[in-house]
Design a protein around this motif. Structure first.
Motif, PDB file in Angstrom:
ATOM      1  N   LEU A  11       0.852  -1.196   0.000  1.00 26.82           N
ATOM      2  CA  LEU A  11       0.000   0.000   0.000  1.00 26.82           C
ATOM      3  C   LEU A  11       0.886   1.244   0.000  1.00 26.82           C
ATOM      4  CD1 LEU A  11      -2.840  -0.740   2.595  1.00 26.82           C
ATOM      5  CD2 LEU A  11      -2.965  -0.884   0.117  1.00 26.82           C
ATOM      6  N   GLU A  12       0.781   2.046  -1.055  1.00 33.20           N
ATOM      7  CA  GLU A  12       1.658   3.209  -1.179  1.00 33.20           C
ATOM      8  C   GLU A  12       0.906   4.538  -1.180  1.00 33.20           C
ATOM      9  OE1 GLU A  12       4.799   2.884  -1.069  1.00 33.20           O
ATOM     10  OE2 GLU A  12       5.083   0.752  -1.487  1.00 33.20           O
ATOM     11  N   CYS A  13      -0.333   4.536  -1.634  1.00 37.19           N
ATOM     12  CA  CYS A  13      -1.053   5.802  -1.783  1.00 37.19           C
ATOM     13  C   CYS A  13      -2.550   5.570  -1.699  1.00 37.19           C
ATOM     14  CB  CYS A  13      -0.696   6.452  -3.121  1.00 37.19           C
ATOM     15  SG  CYS A  13      -1.318   5.535  -4.552  1.00 37.19           S
ATOM     16  N   ASN A  14      -3.311   6.658  -1.814  1.00 34.05           N
ATOM     17  CA  ASN A  14      -4.764   6.538  -1.713  1.00 34.05           C
ATOM     18  C   ASN A  14      -5.371   5.715  -2.843  1.00 34.05           C
ATOM     19  OD1 ASN A  14      -5.325   7.885   0.723  1.00 34.05           O
ATOM     20  ND2 ASN A  14      -4.967   9.852  -0.272  1.00 34.05           N
ATOM     21  N   HIS A  15      -4.681   5.696  -3.968  1.00 36.98           N
ATOM     22  CA  HIS A  15      -5.148   4.865  -5.079  1.00 36.98           C
ATOM     23  C   HIS A  15      -5.128   3.390  -4.669  1.00 36.98           C
ATOM     24  CE1 HIS A  15      -5.795   3.612  -9.218  1.00 36.98           C
ATOM     25  NE2 HIS A  15      -4.808   2.755  -9.066  1.00 36.98           N
ATOM     26  N   CYS A  16      -4.063   2.978  -4.017  1.00 38.99           N
ATOM     27  CA  CYS A  16      -3.958   1.607  -3.515  1.00 38.99           C
ATOM     28  C   CYS A  16      -5.063   1.316  -2.509  1.00 38.99           C
ATOM     29  CB  CYS A  16      -2.621   1.383  -2.813  1.00 38.99           C
ATOM     30  SG  CYS A  16      -1.177   1.601  -3.842  1.00 38.99           S
ATOM     31  N   VAL A  17      -5.327   2.286  -1.644  1.00 33.28           N
ATOM     32  CA  VAL A  17      -6.346   2.112  -0.605  1.00 33.28           C
ATOM     33  C   VAL A  17      -7.706   1.844  -1.239  1.00 33.28           C
ATOM     34  CG1 VAL A  17      -7.612   3.334   1.218  1.00 33.28           C
ATOM     35  CG2 VAL A  17      -5.117   3.451   1.129  1.00 33.28           C
TER      36      VAL A  17
END
Ligand SMILES: [Cu+2]
Length: 68
Positions: A11-17
């Motif tokens: 998980l790196e960013c809000n897109h991943c979330v």
């Protein structure tokens, strides 16, 4: 209903979330999911009679992330 916390690698960013949250929510039997980027974890509420942790982790892997 049971609540489990799943640690997730990748998980790196809000897109991943959003991606992993949608993947978990799409599993039949999942009632609620909250993915936390800072903690790299998902809090998942699900009905034990309809799904299990293995299926949820499979969905996370299919989305491209690594459940721990
Ligand atoms: Cu990302």
């Amino acid at each position: 209903m049971v609540q489990k916390i799943i640690r997730i690698e990748g998980l790196e960013c809000n897109h991943c979330v959003v991606r992993v949250g949608r993947a978990i929510a799409s599993v039949k039997g999942v009632v609620e999911v909250d993915v936390n980027l800072e903690n790299r974890e998902a809090v998942v509420n699900f009905e034990e009679v309809r799904t299990d942790l293995r299926k949820i982790k499979d969905a996370i892997r299919e989305a491209g992330y690594k459940p721990i």
